[in-house]
Every structure is written in structure tokens, then in C-alpha cells.
Write a protein that holds these residues in place. Structure first.
Motif, PDB file in Angstrom:
ATOM      1  N   VAL A  32       7.192   2.500   2.390  1.00 11.09           N
ATOM      2  CA  VAL A  32       6.195   2.003   1.446  1.00 11.09           C
ATOM      3  C   VAL A  32       4.767   2.222   1.929  1.00 11.09           C
ATOM      4  O   VAL A  32       3.832   1.983   1.202  1.00 11.09           O
ATOM      5  N   LYS A  33       4.616   2.694   3.137  1.00 15.57           N
ATOM      6  CA  LYS A  33       3.262   2.941   3.625  1.00 15.57           C
ATOM      7  C   LYS A  33       2.971   4.435   3.602  1.00 15.57           C
ATOM      8  O   LYS A  33       3.750   5.240   4.080  1.00 15.57           O
ATOM      9  N   ALA A  34       1.849   4.799   3.018  1.00 13.67           N
ATOM     10  CA  ALA A  34       1.461   6.204   2.974  1.00 13.67           C
ATOM     11  C   ALA A  34       0.983   6.633   4.357  1.00 13.67           C
ATOM     12  O   ALA A  34       0.036   6.091   4.887  1.00 13.67           O
ATOM     13  N   THR A  35       1.673   7.617   4.928  1.00 14.87           N
ATOM     14  CA  THR A  35       1.297   8.053   6.275  1.00 14.87           C
ATOM     15  C   THR A  35       0.599   9.407   6.253  1.00 14.87           C
ATOM     16  O   THR A  35      -0.075   9.751   7.198  1.00 14.87           O
ATOM     17  N   ASP A  36       0.805  10.178   5.158  1.00 14.17           N
ATOM     18  CA  ASP A  36       0.182  11.491   5.136  1.00 14.17           C
ATOM     19  C   ASP A  36      -0.556  11.743   3.836  1.00 14.17           C
ATOM     20  O   ASP A  36      -0.937  12.856   3.540  1.00 14.17           O
ATOM     21  N   GLY A  37      -0.762  10.722   3.038  1.00 13.89           N
ATOM     22  CA  GLY A  37      -1.532  10.848   1.818  1.00 13.89           C
ATOM     23  C   GLY A  37      -2.978  10.504   2.067  1.00 13.89           C
ATOM     24  O   GLY A  37      -3.381  10.145   3.162  1.00 13.89           O
ATOM     25  N   PRO A  38      -3.799  10.611   1.043  1.00  7.65           N
ATOM     26  CA  PRO A  38      -5.205  10.269   1.206  1.00  7.65           C
ATOM     27  C   PRO A  38      -5.390   8.803   1.522  1.00  7.65           C
ATOM     28  O   PRO A  38      -4.741   7.949   0.949  1.00  7.65           O
ATOM     29  N   LYS A  39      -6.293   8.503   2.443  1.00  4.44           N
ATOM     30  CA  LYS A  39      -6.482   7.125   2.888  1.00  4.44           C
ATOM     31  C   LYS A  39      -7.397   6.325   1.964  1.00  4.44           C
ATOM     32  O   LYS A  39      -7.197   5.146   1.748  1.00  4.44           O
ATOM     33  N   GLY A  40      -8.426   6.969   1.419  1.00  2.85           N
ATOM     34  CA  GLY A  40      -9.342   6.237   0.545  1.00  2.85           C
ATOM     35  C   GLY A  40     -10.265   5.345   1.354  1.00  2.85           C
ATOM     36  O   GLY A  40     -10.220   5.282   2.580  1.00  2.85           O
ATOM     37  N   ASN A  41     -11.113   4.613   0.619  1.00  2.00           N
ATOM     38  CA  ASN A  41     -12.039   3.724   1.310  1.00  2.00           C
ATOM     39  C   ASN A  41     -11.345   2.442   1.744  1.00  2.00           C
ATOM     40  O   ASN A  41     -10.169   2.221   1.460  1.00  2.00           O
ATOM     41  N   LEU A  42     -12.098   1.592   2.426  1.00  2.00           N
ATOM     42  CA  LEU A  42     -11.521   0.376   3.010  1.00  2.00           C
ATOM     43  C   LEU A  42     -10.952  -0.542   1.935  1.00  2.00           C
ATOM     44  O   LEU A  42      -9.879  -1.128   2.113  1.00  2.00           O
ATOM     45  N   LEU A  43     -11.661  -0.679   0.803  1.00  5.27           N
ATOM     46  CA  LEU A  43     -11.177  -1.525  -0.279  1.00  5.27           C
ATOM     47  C   LEU A  43      -9.862  -1.007  -0.825  1.00  5.27           C
ATOM     48  O   LEU A  43      -8.910  -1.779  -1.033  1.00  5.27           O
ATOM     49  N   ASN A  44      -9.781   0.311  -1.077  1.00 10.58           N
ATOM     50  CA  ASN A  44      -8.542   0.891  -1.586  1.00 10.58           C
ATOM     51  C   ASN A  44      -7.378   0.664  -0.632  1.00 10.58           C
ATOM     52  O   ASN A  44      -6.250   0.373  -1.047  1.00 10.58           O
ATOM     53  N   ARG A  45      -7.654   0.803   0.658  1.00 15.30           N
ATOM     54  CA  ARG A  45      -6.595   0.619   1.642  1.00 15.30           C
ATOM     55  C   ARG A  45      -6.145  -0.839   1.696  1.00 15.30           C
ATOM     56  O   ARG A  45      -4.951  -1.130   1.845  1.00 15.30           O
ATOM     57  N   PHE A  46      -7.101  -1.759   1.570  1.00 15.22           N
ATOM     58  CA  PHE A  46      -6.752  -3.179   1.564  1.00 15.22           C
ATOM     59  C   PHE A  46      -5.910  -3.519   0.335  1.00 15.22           C
ATOM     60  O   PHE A  46      -4.885  -4.207   0.440  1.00 15.22           O
ATOM     61  N   ILE A  47      -6.326  -3.028  -0.837  1.00 19.10           N
ATOM     62  CA  ILE A  47      -5.584  -3.290  -2.072  1.00 19.10           C
ATOM     63  C   ILE A  47      -4.183  -2.706  -1.966  1.00 19.10           C
ATOM     64  O   ILE A  47      -3.186  -3.335  -2.372  1.00 19.10           O
ATOM     65  N   ALA A  48      -4.064  -1.491  -1.431  1.00 20.95           N
ATOM     66  CA  ALA A  48      -2.749  -0.854  -1.292  1.00 20.95           C
ATOM     67  C   ALA A  48      -1.852  -1.664  -0.359  1.00 20.95           C
ATOM     68  O   ALA A  48      -0.650  -1.822  -0.607  1.00 20.95           O
ATOM     69  N   MET A  49      -2.430  -2.188   0.735  1.00 21.54           N
ATOM     70  CA  MET A  49      -1.651  -2.991   1.682  1.00 21.54           C
ATOM     71  C   MET A  49      -1.153  -4.278   1.022  1.00 21.54           C
ATOM     72  O   MET A  49       0.039  -4.608   1.103  1.00 21.54           O
ATOM     73  N   ILE A  50      -2.046  -5.009   0.351  1.00 26.26           N
ATOM     74  CA  ILE A  50      -1.656  -6.261  -0.296  1.00 26.26           C
ATOM     75  C   ILE A  50      -0.603  -6.005  -1.362  1.00 26.26           C
ATOM     76  O   ILE A  50       0.384  -6.739  -1.495  1.00 26.26           O
ATOM     77  N   SER A  51      -0.803  -4.927  -2.131  1.00 24.80           N
ATOM     78  CA  SER A  51       0.157  -4.581  -3.183  1.00 24.80           C
ATOM     79  C   SER A  51       1.533  -4.313  -2.600  1.00 24.80           C
ATOM     80  O   SER A  51       2.545  -4.823  -3.085  1.00 24.80           O
ATOM     81  N   ALA A  52       1.588  -3.521  -1.530  1.00 27.03           N
ATOM     82  CA  ALA A  52       2.874  -3.172  -0.928  1.00 27.03           C
ATOM     83  C   ALA A  52       3.578  -4.384  -0.311  1.00 27.03           C
ATOM     84  O   ALA A  52       4.790  -4.514  -0.399  1.00 27.03           O
ATOM     85  N   ILE A  53       2.801  -5.280   0.285  1.00 30.65           N
ATOM     86  CA  ILE A  53       3.394  -6.437   0.963  1.00 30.65           C
ATOM     87  C   ILE A  53       3.847  -7.503  -0.024  1.00 30.65           C
ATOM     88  O   ILE A  53       4.916  -8.115   0.141  1.00 30.65           O
ATOM     89  N   PHE A  54       3.074  -7.725  -1.086  1.00 33.68           N
ATOM     90  CA  PHE A  54       3.383  -8.813  -2.014  1.00 33.68           C
ATOM     91  C   PHE A  54       4.263  -8.397  -3.189  1.00 33.68           C
ATOM     92  O   PHE A  54       4.933  -9.249  -3.779  1.00 33.68           O
ATOM     93  N   THR A  55       4.257  -7.113  -3.553  1.00 32.91           N
ATOM     94  CA  THR A  55       5.017  -6.685  -4.736  1.00 32.91           C
ATOM     95  C   THR A  55       6.491  -7.078  -4.676  1.00 32.91           C
ATOM     96  O   THR A  55       7.033  -7.608  -5.656  1.00 32.91           O
ATOM     97  N   PRO A  56       7.203  -6.855  -3.562  1.00 33.48           N
ATOM     98  CA  PRO A  56       8.633  -7.223  -3.563  1.00 33.48           C
ATOM     99  C   PRO A  56       8.881  -8.720  -3.730  1.00 33.48           C
ATOM    100  O   PRO A  56       9.980  -9.121  -4.110  1.00 33.48           O
ATOM    101  N   LEU A  57       7.870  -9.543  -3.449  1.00 25.93           N
ATOM    102  CA  LEU A  57       8.042 -11.001  -3.530  1.00 25.93           C
ATOM    103  C   LEU A  57       7.643 -11.568  -4.881  1.00 25.93           C
ATOM    104  O   LEU A  57       7.880 -12.753  -5.149  1.00 25.93           O
ATOM    105  N   LEU A  58       7.036 -10.737  -5.721  1.00 29.17           N
ATOM    106  CA  LEU A  58       6.359 -11.244  -6.916  1.00 29.17           C
ATOM    107  C   LEU A  58       7.273 -12.047  -7.822  1.00 29.17           C
ATOM    108  O   LEU A  58       6.944 -13.167  -8.233  1.00 29.17           O
ATOM    109  N   TRP A  59       8.442 -11.494  -8.148  1.00 24.30           N
ATOM    110  CA  TRP A  59       9.298 -12.177  -9.131  1.00 24.30           C
ATOM    111  C   TRP A  59       9.915 -13.439  -8.556  1.00 24.30           C
ATOM    112  O   TRP A  59      10.091 -14.438  -9.273  1.00 24.30           O
ATOM    113  N   ALA A  60      10.257 -13.423  -7.268  1.00 19.16           N
ATOM    114  CA  ALA A  60      10.793 -14.645  -6.653  1.00 19.16           C
ATOM    115  C   ALA A  60       9.724 -15.733  -6.608  1.00 19.16           C
ATOM    116  O   ALA A  60       9.998 -16.910  -6.885  1.00 19.16           O
TER     117      ALA A  60
END
Length: 616
Positions: free
Chosen positions: A89-117
Motif C-alpha cells: 500500500v505504500k508507493a515506493t517508486d511512484g512520484p512522491k509529491g509535496n509534503l501535504l500530498n505525502r501526508f494525505i496519502a499516508m493517512i488515507s492508506a493507514i485509516f482506509t482499512p479501518l473506516l467501515w469498522a
């Protein structure tokens, strides 16, 4: 929706599996991180069946599916390695983007699997609180104790769940992360919260509550991921598997208690206090901003940045003020799309607006309404924002807060009943619904009503010849099942060269190990079987070389199978090859059938879709 067709079309549109660094999904969207954006066929993705819209935000290419996104995600898992248990779930070879984009991507990846529970147990807690408020249930009974445990356990032990998803994101050992998180919520550790004069080897410890906490476990798993790489590289292979987790637990848990926990508690308390101050000093302003801008945040994927703030609020004060005005934002868009349903004379728009309204009001899922109706029509979306501003301001002015982490929806309203003015709550909700509905109905929008019937997009499929040879009618095949059309309609080719090519862009639905047959599926749903020779399955794969595998994306003209015609005929088998459309309910007829000499890539026949026959 045909989930497999949608999955294949979307995956092909984003440039195929090889162009994707990572894939996750949230409540309504597939979220791709791609390696090369220029390889995305955006028009093809938008035209894929079942796709509502696309968006680019937070360093992700987002494909909006709606409520059925988990099913499409599961189908992608079947035809690729992107969405299965081993998916990264973590992009290792894709574009990194700015700090905000990276933070949003991290939060999305970490919280998405928990959302429905989180949403489901939060909704249960909301209903339980409402039952106590209205006197339907006594909170001193064992029934209440059991129900409260069911609704409260997941958020109580949230660090354990976050340990798993954070470990997956940061590429750390999951069970070591669980061991660390388990120490945070261990009963005797929890009991130390508030106890004076706690020390660890003489070092003073300021013990804080880690129940429902977010920041400490994410930070510590990030540190764990880096420390593991160092320890695995330095320790002897004979001991590193068990010494590494021992050292990590021994070092990182006390480090959390001594430094990270108190610091994160200070940050969380500050954030929660700041939010609380806004919603105390000028509550209507906070509510108006959140109610008006929330759907805009969703469009750009920025809403994930608020999740840690909401959990910090809940952990600190047991209430979430940020959530309350979001109900106005969600219900306002649902009301606007309901206004579209009432006013429009376009049958297609009505058929889209009705389920979109239902999804928004009941489940709080507004993507179908926003992307399918309100944004394209422009005014209804603006009217929804106005309703969100007014309703959110009134709700927050009434001191309303949620007592659980819930997804804003009509069903989740009980979460708002335990704090603030009930009158202001329902006044705010009423305004959020009535204002955009009336504006949409009265002021209106540009109704896309066609004076003549709009042309129906053709689903017919042009099937090219997969072989070099001679095309003959299917009735000429020396096999009663094929010749009689029992398996489907089509054309046969007597090949002169032992090479089989893809007759259209497709996913390989079946690749028999014997090599004698290939099943293909087009993005529009057509399923075609190509059977090389008659009874050639008896050869057991001899004289056949398969070049593709099941689930593989192929383009028209790609080589699928090589076969030895002289050897097959010498073994006594007829080499006539039927090419038939097997899903006859969707493609009940063929047209423009070719006979005579053909080369691979020439037009062979047209598979005619059912709707085309109905129009004719």
C-alpha cells in the motif's frame, strides 16, 4: 455492475499493472499511485462501465465507483497482484509529491482499512446512547454493559488496529507492531494513567492514556520500520528473527512512555483544545466553514487530514465537534440531487438522481450525487454548499457534537443527540435539506433534456480474425455442438499458419493448460471462446505453446498461442477453429460475417449487443 469488466477496464486505463505503484480503496474510490501519469488513458477510465468520475488529488489518481468499490477492488485482486493480501500500500517508486500530498496519502492508506469498522461500531454506539437518552435502555443493566463493549471495543483498542495498517504502510513487521501497541493498552499500564510518582529505572514517567490514541502508534511504527532494517542488517542471521522484536519492544515502548506519548498527548490536547476554542468562541463560524467546505475537501482528497483531528477530539474530550456540521454538508448535497430528480425532465438524469439521493441520505455516500449529477450541472452543487454553510453554522451554534466516530448520514443522526441543543440540531438539518432542495427546484439548472432520443452508445464488438487462413460459416465445423450454435454464435477459421492472435483488446478469462482453447473478455462484457481444432484437448497440450496466462491484459494482435498444424493434422485431428461469442444473452446475434481468405487482424464478424437489437 459487472465488477470484473469494470476492474479490467479501469486497470487497463491506468496503464496496466506495471504502471501502478500502489492501490488502496476507501468508501467509494479506487486510489491509484501511478509511476507514469502520461500512460493513463483518462477518457477510457471515465468511459469504463460503473465509473462515476475520476479525480487527481493527494498524489493519487482516484477512480470514483460508489458503494460497490470493494467488489471492484476484489476483482482487481483476481487479475493482478495490486489488491491482494501481499499488495504494497505504500508507493515506493511512484512520484512522491509535496509534503501535504505525502501526508494525505499516508493517512488515507493507514485509516482506509479501518473506516467501515470505525463507522459501524460508532453507529452502534450512537444508537446505544440514543436508547439511554430516550429511556429505552437502563445503563445500569448487564445488557447495556454488553452492548457498550460491542460498540466501544474497536475505538478503545484503536492502537492495535493502527499497528497493523501502519506496519503495512511503513513495511514493518506487523506482529512486532502489535506487541508494541498491546503494551500501550495493557490493563496494568492503563491503570497507571493519573498515578503520581511513576518511574522507569529511576527516570520519571508522565503516564498518559493510550486508549483510542492515534499519533503514538503511527510514530513508533515508523521508527520501528527503520530500526528493523538496521537490526536485520547488523545482527547474525541465527538470532535476528527473535532478538530484533525483543530489542524493539524493550526500547520503543519505554521511549513512547518517556517521550513520544507525553509529546503526542500535548499535541493532541493542543489540537483538540484549539478546535474546542473555535467551536466555543465562534461556533457558528466553525460549523459554517466545515459544512460549506467539507464536500470540496472530499473532492480534492483533503478530508483525510481531518481524521487524526477527529480522533484526537474523541480521545481528549469524548466528543467530536468537527463531525457535527458535516451532517449538514452531506445531507445538503443529497437534498440538491433530490431537487434535480424532482425538476428534471430527462429520464436518464432522473434514473441517476434517485439512487444518488437515497445513497446520500441513508449512507452518507455523496460521490454518486456530486460527480454524477450536482457537479456536472454546477448550480445544484453550489446550492448544496450553501445548504451546508447555513445548516452547519446552525448545528455548531447549538453546541452539537458527535459522541462517536461516525460517517455523517441520516442513519447516524443519533450520534448527535447527547450534546447540545436538540432544537438547533434539527433546525440546522432542516435548513441544510430544505434550502438546497428549494433552490434547485425553483432556481433550477440547465436541464439536459434532448428533444429527440439521445443515441445509445453502441456496445457492439468488432471481432477481428485471430488467424491467417480461410473463414467458413460455423455450420461448416465438423462438430455438432459448435455447428449447431449450442455454445454461441460466431465464425470458424481453417488456419494455414500456427499462430493465434488476440481478436480485440481483452482480459484472458481462461487459458487452458492444454493450449487448445482460449477464453477472452472485452471491457464491454463480450466473452469469446477460441477453440483450436476439434477434440484437440485429447492431445494433452502436445503441439501447443501458450504465450499468455489467465487474468493477463492483451491488446488486439498480441500473440496468444503457437501450434504445430502439420503435427496436429498428422495425429488425426481437424484443425478448423471456431471463434464464438459465449454470453448469448448479452450478445444474441452476429453480423457482417466474413468468409473466404483472411489474415489475422482482418474484420471477421460483428458481435451485436442485445440493446442494439432492441433499438433496431
Amino acid at each position: 455492475m459487472d465488477y470484473s469488466t469494470t476492474a479490467a477496464a479501469v486497470l487497463k486505463g491506468v496503464g496496466g499493472e506495471g504502471n501502478v505503484s500502489s492501490l488502496v480503496h476507501c468508501a467509494t474510490r479506487l486510489r491509484f499511485v501511478v509511476k507514469d501519469e502520461s500512460k493513463i488513458d483518462k477518457a477510457a477510465v471515465k468511459a469504463s462501465p460503473g465509473v462515476i468520475a475520476t479525480a487527481e488529488a493527494g498524489g493519487q489518481y482516484q477512480v470514483v465507483i460508489g458503494n460497490e468499490v470493494p467488489e471492484v477492488f476484489a476483482e482487481i485482486a483476481k487479475i493482478s497482484k495490486l489488491a491482494g493480501p501481499a499488495a504494497n500500500v505504500k508507493a515506493t517508486d511512484g512520484p512522491k509529491g509535496n509534503l501535504l500530498n505525502r501526508f494525505i496519502a499516508m493517512i488515507s492508506a493507514i485509516f482506509t482499512p479501518l473506516l467501515w469498522a470505525l463507522a459501524g461500531t460508532g453507529l452502534l454506539k450512537a444508537f446505544l446512547a440514543a436508547a439511554v437518552t430516550f429511556g429505552w435502555l437502563d445503563n445500569t443493566t448487564t445488557t447495556y454493559t454488553i452492548l457498550n463493549a460491542l460498540s466501544d471495543a474497536f475505538i478503545n483498542f484503536l492502537p492495535l488496529a493502527l499497528a497493523i495498517t501502519a506496519a503495512k504502510y511503513f513495511k514493518a513487521e506487523q506482529f512486532t507492531s502489535l506487541a508494541i501497541a498491546g503494551a500501550f493498552v495493557y490493563p496494568s499500564i492503563v491503570a497507571l494513567n493519573g498515578v503520581p510518582d511513576i518511574t522507569f529505572f529511576g527516570i520519571p514517567v508522565t503516564m498518559v492514556s493510550y486508549v483510542s490514541s492515534v499519533i503514538p502508534i503511527i510514530v513508533i511504527v515508523w521508527l520501528q520500520s527503520h530500526a528493523e532494517r538496521v537490526l536485520y542488517a547488523k545482527l547474525p542471521s541465527a538470532i535476528r528473527r527473535f532478538v530484533t522484536p525483543m530489542l524493539l519492544v524493550l526500547i520503543l515502548v519505554p521511549l513512547t512512555f518517556l517521550v513520544i506519548g507525553p509529546l503526542s498527548n500535548l499535541i493532541s490536547g493542543g489540537l483538540a483544545g484549539g478546535i474546542g476554542w473555535i467551536f466555543t468562541a465562534v461556533p457558528w463560524l466553525g460549523g459554517a466553514i466545515m459544512g460549506g467546505l467539507w464536500q470540496v475537501f472530499v473532492i480534492f482528497g483533503l478530508h483525510w487530514g481531518f481524521v487524526p483531528l477527529m480522533t484526537a477530539e474523541l480521545q481528549t474530550g469524548g466528543l467530536i465537534y468537527l463531525v457535527a456540521p458535516l451532517f449538514a454538508a452531506v445531507l445538503a448535497q443529497a437534498a440538491a440531487v433530490t431537487g434535480v430528480w424532482v425538476r428534471t425532465k430527462d429520464k436518464n438524469l432522473k434514473s441517476l438522481a434517485a439512487p444518488a439521493a437515497l445513497s446520500g441520505f441513508l449512507a452518507g455516500v455523496t460521490e454518486p450525487a456530486i460527480y454524477g449529477v450536482n457537479l456536472p450541472l454546477k448550480r445544484p452543487f453550489v446550492f448544496g454548499v450553501i445548504g451546508g454553510v447555513l445548516g452547519g453554522g446552525l448545528i455548531s451554534a447549538g453546541g452539537i457534537a458527535a459522541n462517536a466516530f461516525v460517517l455523517p448520514s441520516g442513519l447516524a443522526i443519533p450520534a448527535l443527540l447527547s450534546q447540545g441543543s436538540i432544537v438547533m440540531l434539527f433546525l440546522g438539518l432542516a435548513v441544510a435539506i430544505i434550502v438546497p432542495f428549494l433552490l434547485t427546484v425553483i432556481v433550477g439548472f440547465k436541464d439536459p433534456v434532448a428533444e429527440t432520443a439521445a443515441p445509445v452508445e453502441s456496445r457492439d464488438l468488432q471481432v477481428l480474425s485471430p488467424l491467417d487462413g480461410t473463414a467458413v460459416p460455423l455450420t461448416a465445423v465438423p462438430d455438432a455442438v459448435f455447428a449447431g450454435g449450442s455454445l454461441g454464435k460466431g465464425v470458424a477459421v481453417i488456419p494455414r499458419i500456427g499462430a493465434l492472435y488476440a481478436p480485440f483488446d481483452a482480459v484472458v478469462a481462461a487459458a487452458f493448460p492444454t493450449g487448445h482453447a482460449i477464453g477472452l473478455k472485452h471491457a464491454d462484457g463480450a466473452e469469446v471462446l477460441i477453440h483450436i481444432g476439434i477434440d484437440t484437448v485429447k492431445l494433452g497440450g502436445k503441439h501447443f505453446t501458450v504465450k499468455v496466462e489467465k487474468g493477463q491484459q492483451v491488446a488486439a494482435g498480441d500473440l496468444l498461442v503457437e501450434f504445430d498444424i502439420p503435427a496436429i493434422t498428422a495425429a488425426g485431428y481437424d484443425i478448423t477453429t471456431p471463434i464464438i461469442v459465449t454470453n448469448t444473452k448479452r450478445y444474441p446475434a452476429i453480423g457482417s460475417a466474413t468468409t473466404g481468405p483472411v489474415a489475422h487482424g482482418d474484420a471477421l464478424f460483428l458481435a451485436i449487443a442485445e440493446e442494439e437489437l432492441a433499438i433496431a
